[in-house]
Design an enzyme around this catalytic site. Structure first.
Site, PDB file in Angstrom:
ATOM      1  N   VAL A 476       2.228   0.269  10.531  1.00 15.99           N
ATOM      2  CA  VAL A 476       1.847   1.635  10.908  1.00 15.99           C
ATOM      3  C   VAL A 476       0.873   1.615  12.088  1.00 15.99           C
ATOM      4  O   VAL A 476       1.014   2.371  13.057  1.00 15.99           O
ATOM      5  CB  VAL A 476       1.224   2.377   9.700  1.00 15.99           C
ATOM      6  CG1 VAL A 476       0.718   3.740  10.119  1.00 15.99           C
ATOM      7  CG2 VAL A 476       2.245   2.504   8.579  1.00 15.99           C
ATOM      8  N   THR A 555      -5.552   0.530   6.613  1.00 14.15           N
ATOM      9  CA  THR A 555      -5.417  -0.619   5.718  1.00 14.15           C
ATOM     10  C   THR A 555      -5.058  -0.079   4.338  1.00 14.15           C
ATOM     11  O   THR A 555      -4.963   1.136   4.136  1.00 14.15           O
ATOM     12  CB  THR A 555      -6.749  -1.376   5.574  1.00 14.15           C
ATOM     13  OG1 THR A 555      -7.643  -0.561   4.803  1.00 14.15           O
ATOM     14  CG2 THR A 555      -7.386  -1.660   6.928  1.00 14.15           C
ATOM     15  N   LYS A 579      -5.006   5.365   0.894  1.00 14.55           N
ATOM     16  CA  LYS A 579      -5.147   6.427  -0.126  1.00 14.55           C
ATOM     17  C   LYS A 579      -6.300   6.171  -1.073  1.00 14.55           C
ATOM     18  O   LYS A 579      -6.635   7.017  -1.892  1.00 14.55           O
ATOM     19  CB  LYS A 579      -3.890   6.464  -0.999  1.00 14.55           C
ATOM     20  CG  LYS A 579      -2.658   6.937  -0.308  1.00 14.55           C
ATOM     21  CD  LYS A 579      -1.535   6.891  -1.330  1.00 14.55           C
ATOM     22  CE  LYS A 579      -0.205   6.550  -0.777  1.00 14.55           C
ATOM     23  NZ  LYS A 579      -0.011   5.514   0.152  1.00 14.55           N
ATOM     24  N   GLU A 606      -4.036  13.357   5.815  1.00  7.96           N
ATOM     25  CA  GLU A 606      -2.708  13.956   5.641  1.00  7.96           C
ATOM     26  C   GLU A 606      -1.667  12.941   5.217  1.00  7.96           C
ATOM     27  O   GLU A 606      -0.814  13.210   4.371  1.00  7.96           O
ATOM     28  CB  GLU A 606      -2.286  14.632   6.954  1.00  7.96           C
ATOM     29  CG  GLU A 606      -0.950  15.326   6.955  1.00  7.96           C
ATOM     30  CD  GLU A 606      -0.911  16.573   6.078  1.00  7.96           C
ATOM     31  OE1 GLU A 606      -0.516  16.447   4.909  1.00  7.96           O
ATOM     32  OE2 GLU A 606      -1.282  17.655   6.557  1.00  7.96           O
ATOM     33  N   ALA A 611       3.526  10.746   3.932  1.00  3.35           N
ATOM     34  CA  ALA A 611       3.445  10.216   5.303  1.00  3.35           C
ATOM     35  C   ALA A 611       3.169  11.327   6.307  1.00  3.35           C
ATOM     36  O   ALA A 611       2.152  12.005   6.209  1.00  3.35           O
ATOM     37  CB  ALA A 611       4.706   9.435   5.641  1.00  3.35           C
ATOM     38  N   LEU A 613       4.645  14.203   6.673  1.00  3.65           N
ATOM     39  CA  LEU A 613       4.988  15.581   6.280  1.00  3.65           C
ATOM     40  C   LEU A 613       3.716  16.418   6.123  1.00  3.65           C
ATOM     41  O   LEU A 613       2.722  15.924   5.586  1.00  3.65           O
ATOM     42  CB  LEU A 613       5.755  15.594   4.953  1.00  3.65           C
ATOM     43  CG  LEU A 613       7.130  14.949   4.955  1.00  3.65           C
ATOM     44  CD1 LEU A 613       7.711  14.957   3.534  1.00  3.65           C
ATOM     45  CD2 LEU A 613       8.067  15.687   5.898  1.00  3.65           C
ATOM     46  N   ASP A 678       1.170   4.270  -6.972  1.00  2.00           N
ATOM     47  CA  ASP A 678       1.130   4.923  -5.659  1.00  2.00           C
ATOM     48  C   ASP A 678       1.410   6.419  -5.797  1.00  2.00           C
ATOM     49  O   ASP A 678       0.719   7.250  -5.209  1.00  2.00           O
ATOM     50  CB  ASP A 678       2.159   4.251  -4.741  1.00  2.00           C
ATOM     51  CG  ASP A 678       2.023   4.736  -3.323  1.00  2.00           C
ATOM     52  OD1 ASP A 678       0.919   4.604  -2.768  1.00  2.00           O
ATOM     53  OD2 ASP A 678       3.012   5.279  -2.781  1.00  2.00           O
ATOM     54  N   LYS A 682      -0.992   9.844  -5.287  1.00  5.24           N
ATOM     55  CA  LYS A 682      -0.601  10.989  -4.455  1.00  5.24           C
ATOM     56  C   LYS A 682      -0.735  12.299  -5.222  1.00  5.24           C
ATOM     57  O   LYS A 682      -1.282  13.281  -4.702  1.00  5.24           O
ATOM     58  CB  LYS A 682       0.831  10.818  -3.942  1.00  5.24           C
ATOM     59  CG  LYS A 682       0.943   9.729  -2.885  1.00  5.24           C
ATOM     60  CD  LYS A 682       2.390   9.480  -2.509  1.00  5.24           C
ATOM     61  CE  LYS A 682       2.505   8.361  -1.488  1.00  5.24           C
ATOM     62  NZ  LYS A 682       3.869   7.892  -1.327  1.00  5.24           N
ATOM     63  N   GLY A 798       7.742   5.166   6.009  1.00  2.43           N
ATOM     64  CA  GLY A 798       8.211   4.530   7.238  1.00  2.43           C
ATOM     65  C   GLY A 798       7.098   4.567   8.274  1.00  2.43           C
ATOM     66  O   GLY A 798       6.308   5.509   8.331  1.00  2.43           O
TER      67      GLY A 798
END
Ligand code: ADP
Ligand code: ASP
Ligand code: MG
Length: 816
Positions: A476, A555, A579, A606, A611, A613, A678, A682, A798
Site C-alpha cells: 500500500v 503498517t 486499524k 477512512e 479500504a 470506499l 480483521d 472493522k 487491494g
C-alpha cells in the site's frame, strides 16, 4: 542628482565590483552621481573578530590580520594590473599599518572599548571605498573619493552614534558645491564625533549614510543596491515562496525594517521621508529586475497584507505583582530604566486589567536590563509588591505588515488561527496603533514554520505545501508513493497544493529530505537511509517542525499506535491505515479522538473500513446531519469475500487462501482475516464511530474454522497444514449452502444491542448475494434510510484502492 548605495555583497568580489562599475557608468547624468559603499562582504565581521582575537590574547591574532589584508590584496590583484594599482597599494598599505597599530594596542592593553571597536570596524568601508574609487578612475570615470568621516558629525555614542543633522548637512552641502559635477565615492557607515573621535552609525549603517547624503543634497532618488531584488513579502532566505514587493509606502518600509527586514537599516527611512525622496531597492546581480520602490505615492489597488517580517534573538521581560494594580508610574519607571541603559524596546504589551507589563528586547541586552530593572524596583520587590523581573529567552517576533490592513477584516483572526493550527505557541501580541502592524512573540525555533504558514494564507495565489511523513512502505505504501508521484503536478495546478514526501521509513531504515524526497529514487534513498525506530522517526519529524505536516501509518504494527498522540499534540495530522489504534480499548480510541479535537489536528482512518470506499466519511456525514443509525449490516472483508466467491470445492480451500494472499487481499498473516479478527475490528470501528462505547471482546465472533485455536501461537505453516487436513469440512460447508441456493458470506452486524460477526448463508434476494470478487458492501439502516438502506459497495481491498483512500484522507487534511 541620484545617490547609489552598494552593499557588502555588491562589492564582495572583483567580479561584482566590475558589475557595479557598469551600473554606475550607465547612470551618470551630466557627470554626476554619488556612490556610497559598504565594506567588502564579510569584512566588518572579520575586523570585529580580529579585535576580539587580540583582546583574547590569541597568539595567532596576526594570522587573522594577514587574512584580511590578503583578502583585499587578492581583489586588488584581480581588478588592476600592477602599474595601475601602485598609488592605491601605497595608500592601502598605510591603512593596513593603521589597523595593525590598533590591534597591537588591544593586545597589549587588553582593552577593547566601543570606541576602539568603531576605529577598527571603520577600516572596512575606508578600504572598499578607496579600492572602488581607484578602479572607477581606471575605468575612465571622473571620480573623486571623499571620506565621509569629514562630513558626518555624530555624538560619542560609539557603535551606534547619533548624527548631528545640522552640522552634517552643512558639511555635505559645502563640499558638494565644490565637486558638483563629478562622480563621488564615499564610505558608508563611518563618521566622526564632535570631539573628532571615529564613530560608526550602527551595523548596516551604510544605508543611513546614503540617506543622509540624499536628504542633505535634496537628491532626486536614493537607490539601495543589494543582493536581493527588493523588499520581499518575507525574508527570502527563510520563505522560498517570498517575492519582491514592487511598491510600498515609507511607513510600511519603516515597519519592515524595524521588524527585521535587514535589506534596509531602519534609520535610513527618516531623512528621505522628511524630504520626500523616493527610495528604490535594486539587485546588483539582476539589475533588470524591477526592485522595490518606496515613496508616499497613493496607490489604489494596494493589498491589505504586504508582507511578514521577523526579528530573531528576542527576550521577553515581564514585570508583575499585586502592588502594580491601580498604582500609576510603574511603566514609566520601567521604560525610564531601559532607556537609561540605552536598551531599545521592540514591543510592549499591557492589559489594562492585568497587573503585568511585558516588553520585548534584544536578547543581547538581557543581562544589563535584568540587573537595572531589579535594582530600580528593589524596594518594591523586597516588600513583595512586585516579583523579580521574569526573563524568557530564545524568542522571536513575527510581524504582519501593511498600510491597508485596517480596512481588511479578519487579518488577525487568520493570523492567529493559522499559527494555532501549526502548533506555534504565542507568548505575547501587540498591534500598532496605526493598525499597520500586528506582531506576535513566538519561540525562535518556530519562526520558519510560522513565516511560511502565514505566507501561504496571505498570499494565497501561492502554492500551499503539505509535508508528508510515511511509516510503512509495503504494497500500500509503495502504491501511495506512486500515486503521489503521478498526481503532484495536477494537484499543484488544480488545488495549488505542493505535496512533498519529507520522511519515509520501513522497519529497518528511515530517510528524510527537507526539500522533498525525489520520488523517482525513493527506494534507493531509503535503503541508504539510517537505522530507524518509531521513536527516532517521530523525533526527527518533530525536530523538523514543518508546517502542514501529516504523518501516515501504513503498517499493521501495534506499538506505533502509542506515537499517534505525540504527533497530534504537535498539530501534526495522523492518517492511519493501520486499524489497531481505533480498535484498542475504547478509552485509547476516545483519547485519540479527543486529542485530535482539542489540538484541531485531523486524525483520519477512512481506510480502516472498506479500504478506499467512503464508508466512515458517509457514516460521519449521516450523523453530523442529524440522522440516527438503526443498524449496520456489512461484508467487510475483501479477502474473505474473495475466498468464498472463489471456493467451490474444485480447488482446495488452502489453495484459495494462498491465492488471496498472493494477490494482496489478505493481511500479511491471513489468519487475521480468517479468524474474523480483521472484520471484528472493522465493525468495532463502525460501531464506535456510530457512538457506541464498545470493545473488541464485546463482539460476538462465531468462528467458521472449528477446531483451530486462533489464539495459540503456532506457525503459519501449522495453520496451513490444519486447513489442508480439514478440506472435507470446508467442502461440506460449501455444499450445504450451495444446496440451499445460497452464497457463503462473512457478515458483520451492528445494532443498538451490540455487534456480531460470522459466516452466513445468504439467499438470492439479499443485497449481499451478488457480491463479487473482493468487493465490500455496507448497508446503513437509519432513521432517514428506513425503508431502503443506504448502500455503499465496491472494491474493499487491494493496494491501489487502499492507497487511493489514504490519498483522499491527505486531501481532506488539506481542506480542513
Ligand atoms: P547589503 O549588504 O546589501 O546591505 P543586507 O545583508 O544588509 O545587504 O540586506 C539584504 C538581506 O536582507 C537579504 O539578503 C535578505 O537576507 C535580508 N532580508 C530580510 N528580510 C528581507 C525582506 N523582507 N526582503 C528582502 N530581504 C530581506
Ligand atoms: N559594513 C557595515 C556592516 O556590515 C555597514 C553596512 O554594510 O551597511 O554592518
Ligand atoms: Mg545592509
Amino acid at each position: 542628482m541620484k545617490i547609489f548605495k552598494f552593499g557588502g555583497t555588491s562589492v564582495g568580489s572583483a567580479h561584482n565590483i566590475k558589475i557595479i562599475r557598469d551600473i554606475v557608468s550607465n547612470n551618470i547624468i551630466n557627470g554626476r552621481l554619488v556612490i556610497v559603499v559598504s565594506a567588502i562582504g564579510g569584512v566588518t565581521d572579520k575586523l570585529f573578530e580580529l579585535g576580539n582575537h587580540a583582546f583574547d590574547k590569541n597568539k595567532n591574532y596576526k594570522d587573522f590580520y594577514h587574512e584580511i589584508c590578503n583578502f583585499h590584496n587578492s581583489i586588488i590583484n584581480d581588478l588592476f594590473n600592477h602599474i595601475d594599482s601602485k598609488a592605491l597599494i601605497d595608500i592601502v598599505q598605510l591603512t593596513y599599518v593603521e589597523i595593525e597599530i590598533v590591534i597591537d594596542e588591544i593586545f597589549k592593553t587588553n582593552i577593547f572599548s566601543l570606541s576602539t571597536q568603531d576605529k577598527i570596524l571603520s577600516f572596512g568601508e575606508l578600504l572598499s571605498s578607496l579600492i572602488i574609487s581607484e578602479f572607477f578612475k581606471m575605468s575612465q570615470i571622473d571620480v573623486f573619493h571623499i571620506n565621509s568621516q569629514e562630513l558626518i558629525v555624530t555624538d560619542s555614542n560609539f557603535t551606534n552614534a547619533q548624527v548631528d543633522s545640522i552640522k552634517t548637512f552643512k558639511n555635505i552641502q559645502k563640499l558638494f558645491n565644490i565637486h558638483s559635477n563629478r562622480v563621488l565615492v564615499l564610505p558608508g557607515f563611518v563618521a566622526k564625533s564632535t570631539h573628532n573621535e571615529i564613530t560608526t552609525l550602527g551595523r548596516g549603517g551604510s544605508d543611513y549614510t546614503a540617506s543622509i547624503l540624499a536628504a542633505a543634497l535634496n537628491a532626486e532618488e536614493l537607490q539601495i543596491w543589494t543582493d536581493v531584488s527588493g523588499m520581499y513579502t518575507s525574508n527570502p532566505k527563510i520563505v522560498s515562496q517570498a517575492r519582491p514587493i514592487n511598491y510600498m509606502s515609507y511607513e510600511e518600509a519603516l515597519e519592515f525594517s524595524h521588524f527585521g527586514a535587514k535589506v534596509i537599516y531602519p534609520p535610513t527611512i527618516q531623512p528621505v521621508l522628511s524630504s520626500n525622496i523616493p527610495i528604490l531597492i535594486k539587485n546588483t546581480l539582476h539589475p533588470n529586475d524591477l526592485g522595490t520602490s518606496i515613496s508616499n505615492k497613493k496607490t489604489i489597488n494596494d493589498v491589505g497584507v504586504k508582507g511578514i517580517s521577523n526579528i530573531d534573538n528576542i527576550a521577553l521581560l515581564t514585570l508583575q505583582g499585586n502592588g502594580m494594580v491601580g498604582v500609576p508610574g510603574f511603566s514609566k519607571r520601567l521604560f525610564g530604566t531601559l532607556s537609561q541603559e540605552k536598551i531599545n524596546i521592540i514591543l510592549i504589551t499591557q492589559a489594562s486589567s492585568e497587573h503585568a507589563i511585558c516588553v520585548a528586547i534584544q536578547q543581547n541586552d538581557v543581562k544589563v536590563a535584568e540587573k537595572a530593572i531589579n535594582d530600580c524596583f528593589k524596594n518594591d520587590i523586597n516588600t513583595n509588591k512586585l516579583d523579580p523581573i521574569i526573563v524568557e529567552l530564545d524568542l522571536a517576533i513575527i510581524a504582519v505588515i501593511g498600510d491597508k490592513m485596517k480596512s481588511q477584516q479578519g487579518v488577525s483572526g487568520k493570523m492567529f488561527s493559522i499559527l494555532g493550527k501549526n502548533n506555534v505557541n504565542i507568548r505575547a501580541i501587540a498591534q500598532g496603533a496605526s493598525e499597520r502592524n500586528i506582531s506576535a512573540v513566538i519561540l525562535k525555533k518556530d519562526v520558519k514554520k510560522a513565516l511560511n504558514s502565514l505566507h501561504e494564507i496571505y498570499f494565497n495565489d501561492n502554492v500551499k505545501q503539505l509535508n508528508i511523513f510515511i511509516t510503512g512502505v509495503g504494497n500500500v505504501g509503495k502504491e501511495l508513493i506512486k500515486q503521489i508521484h503521478n498526481q503532484q503536478d495536477y494537484l499543484k495546478e488544480k488545488l495549488n497544493v505542493n505535496l512533498r514526501l519529507i520522511g519515509l521509513s520501513n522497519s529497518k531504515k528511515m530517510h528524510f529530505n527537507i526539500n522533498g524526497i525525489d520520488l523517482d529514487k525513493w527506494e534507493s534513498s531509503l535503503s541508504n537511509g539510517v537505522m530507524s525506530s518509531f521513536n527516532d522517526f517521530q523525533n526527527k519529524v518533530l525536530d523538523l517542525n514543518l508546517r502542514n505536516s501529516i504523518f501516515l501509518d501504513i503498517t499493521a504494527n501495534k506499538d506505533i499506535c502509542n506515537y499517534y498522540n505525540n504527533y497530534l499534540i504537535k498539530n501534526i495530522a495522523v492518517i492511519a491505515c493501520n486499524k489497531i489504534a481505533c480498535s484498542l480499548s475504547f478509552k485509547s480510541y476516545e483519547d485519540l479522538k479527543r486529542t485530535s479535537l482539542k489540538f484541531k489536528s485531523p486524525f483520519l482512518f477512512e481506510t480502516n473500513v472498506g479500504a478506499g470506499l467512503p464508508i466512515l466519511s458517509t457514516l460521519n456525514n449521516l450523523l453530523l446531519s442529524g440522522d440516527e443509525i438503526i443498524s449496520i449490516e456489512a461484508v467487510l472483508s475483501g479477502s474473505l469475500n474473495f475466498i468464498f466467491n472463489n471456493y467451490d470445492g474444485t480447488k482446495s480451500f488452502l489453495n484459495i487462501i494462498k491465492q488471496a494472499k498472493k494477490e494482496g487481499y489478505t493481511e500479511p498473516d491471513p489468519r487475521i482475516d480468517l479468524s474474523g479478527i480483521d472484520v471484528a475490528r472493522k465493525i468495532l470501528i463502525l460501531a464506535r464511530e456510530s457512538g457506541s462505547n464498545i470493545n473488541l471482546e464485546d463482539i460476538i465472533n462465531e468462528s467458521f474454522i472449528k477446531g483451530y485455536d486462533f489464539r495459540n501461537d503456532s506457525s503459519l505453516d501449522d495453520f496451513y497444514n490444519f486447513v489442508k487436513l480439514n478440506e472435507k469440512y470446508f467442502k461440506d460447508m460449501f455444499n450445504s449452502s450451495f444446496s440451499k441456493n445460497c452464497q457463503l458470506k462473512y457478515v458483520a452486524e451492528y445494532t443498538d444491542d451490540g455487534a456480531k460477526i460470522g459466516l452466513r448463508e445468504i439467499s438470492k434476494n439479499h443485497p449481499f448475494y451478488n457480491l463479487k470478487g473482493k468487493d465490500n458492501i455496507v448497508l446503513f439502516h437509519t432513521k432517514r434510510y428506513r425503508d431502503q438502506p443506504l448502500i455503499i459497495k465496491g472494491a474493499g481491498a487491494g493496494a491501489s484502492v487502499t492507497a487511493a483512500g489514504l490519498f483522499a484522507d491527505i486531501i481532506k487534511v488539506n481542506n480542513i
